[in-house]
Scaffold this active site. Structure first.
Site, PDB file in Angstrom:
ATOM      1  N   CYS A  87       0.832  -1.197   0.000  1.00 51.26           N
ATOM      2  CA  CYS A  87       0.000   0.000   0.000  1.00 51.26           C
ATOM      3  C   CYS A  87       0.875   1.259   0.000  1.00 51.26           C
ATOM      4  CB  CYS A  87      -0.984  -0.038   1.172  1.00 51.26           C
ATOM      5  SG  CYS A  87      -2.412   1.060   0.982  1.00 51.26           S
ATOM      6  N   HIS A 204      -3.540  -5.712   1.163  1.00 52.58           N
ATOM      7  CA  HIS A 204      -2.886  -5.999   2.447  1.00 52.58           C
ATOM      8  C   HIS A 204      -2.938  -7.487   2.787  1.00 52.58           C
ATOM      9  CE1 HIS A 204      -2.278  -1.825   3.898  1.00 52.58           C
ATOM     10  NE2 HIS A 204      -3.361  -1.562   3.191  1.00 52.58           N
ATOM     11  N   GLU A 206      -1.072  -8.987   4.858  1.00 53.38           N
ATOM     12  CA  GLU A 206      -0.754  -9.169   6.284  1.00 53.38           C
ATOM     13  C   GLU A 206      -1.988  -9.201   7.168  1.00 53.38           C
ATOM     14  OE1 GLU A 206      -0.773  -4.632   5.845  1.00 53.38           O
ATOM     15  OE2 GLU A 206      -0.445  -6.405   4.598  1.00 53.38           O
TER      16      GLU A 206
END
Length: 249
Positions: A87, A204, A206
């Site tokens: 990002c 994302h 994660e």
């Protein structure tokens, strides 16, 4: 693999990345302040996390890309070390010259925050070996400037060299206007560097590593990185992968 996470003023996903790496590898990454000039000894992976880095009001990533630590990140990448920008981290990588193109305002001029499907374009990289080629995964997105664009020659080169990592799609893997959340050219959600050791992506992964928070489709990226056996001080992977096409596994 020893990992270092770069912390800029305004970063807000560094703890998410730390948790993802630690959960998969069992090793806690180092947090490196942007004002430092060196990376910890033995670092194999550098992660630039999401957030709103200082100076984003000028142009996303433009000031952060000139932070002292970025010289060390560029040197690390130049040696063949792995770099992952997520990002805002992706925005910093393009501003730092480690990846081509630019991230512009979303086509609808609105911030988007939702779950998003992606197709995995190739699986012969340190970032994607635990996925299947063409696999559709679901991860989170949250950005206002994720519209990846570049001149026609650059796009042709990135596409021709198989350097598109992920594309936006619908749940069935289909690509149409509604599946693209930001207007990014060719539905590009992430790209590799020429040697495939640097990856920038807007979504994302994660945040999707635990079923308790909605899914585990992002876990494959960190499992891939944990299993990569290449050396951060050699460019052997880049030379091996650069000649292969996006159709190879």
């Amino acid at each position: 693999m020893k990992a270092a996470i770069i912390l800029f003023p305004g970063s807000n996903r560094e703890q998410d990345v730390l948790r993802a790496v630690e959960k998969v590898t069992g090793k806690k990454p180092s947090i490196v302040w942007h004002g430092e000039h060196t990376l910890p000894a033995g670092t194999g992976l550098v992660v630039l996390p999401g957030g709103f880095a200082y100076g984003d009001y000028l142009r996303c990533g433009a000031i952060a890309a000139r932070a002292p630590i970025m010289d060390a990140v560029r040197a690390h990448a130049g040696r063949g070390g792995l770099v992952l920008g997520i990002c805002n981290g992706f925005q910093i990588l393009v501003e730092a010259g480690l990846l081509p193109g630019v991230l512009m305002r979303n086509a609808n001029l609105r911030f988007v925050c939702r779950m998003q499907h992606l197709t995995v374009e190739r699986v012969d990289t340190p970032f994607t070996s635990h996925y299947a080629k063409g696999q559709t995964i679901k991860v989170a997105i949250a950005h206002g400037e994720g519209n990846f664009i570049a001149d026609g020659e650059t796009i042709a080169r990135v596409e021709g060299e198989g350097r598109v990592a992920f594309r936006y799609c619908d749940a069935r893997g289909g690509r149409d206007g509604d599946a693209n959340p930001n207007g990014s050219v060719n539905d590009i959600a992430g790209i590799y560097s020429e040697n495939f050791n640097v990856l920038g992506l807007m979504p994302h992964p994660e945040n999707l590593i635990d079923p308790l928070v909605g899914g585990v489709d992002g876990r494959g990226m960190f499992e891939s990185l944990a299993g990569f056996k290449g050396s951060p001080d050699q460019d052997t992977f880049g030379h091996r992968c650069a000649g292969s096409s996006g159709g190879q596994e």
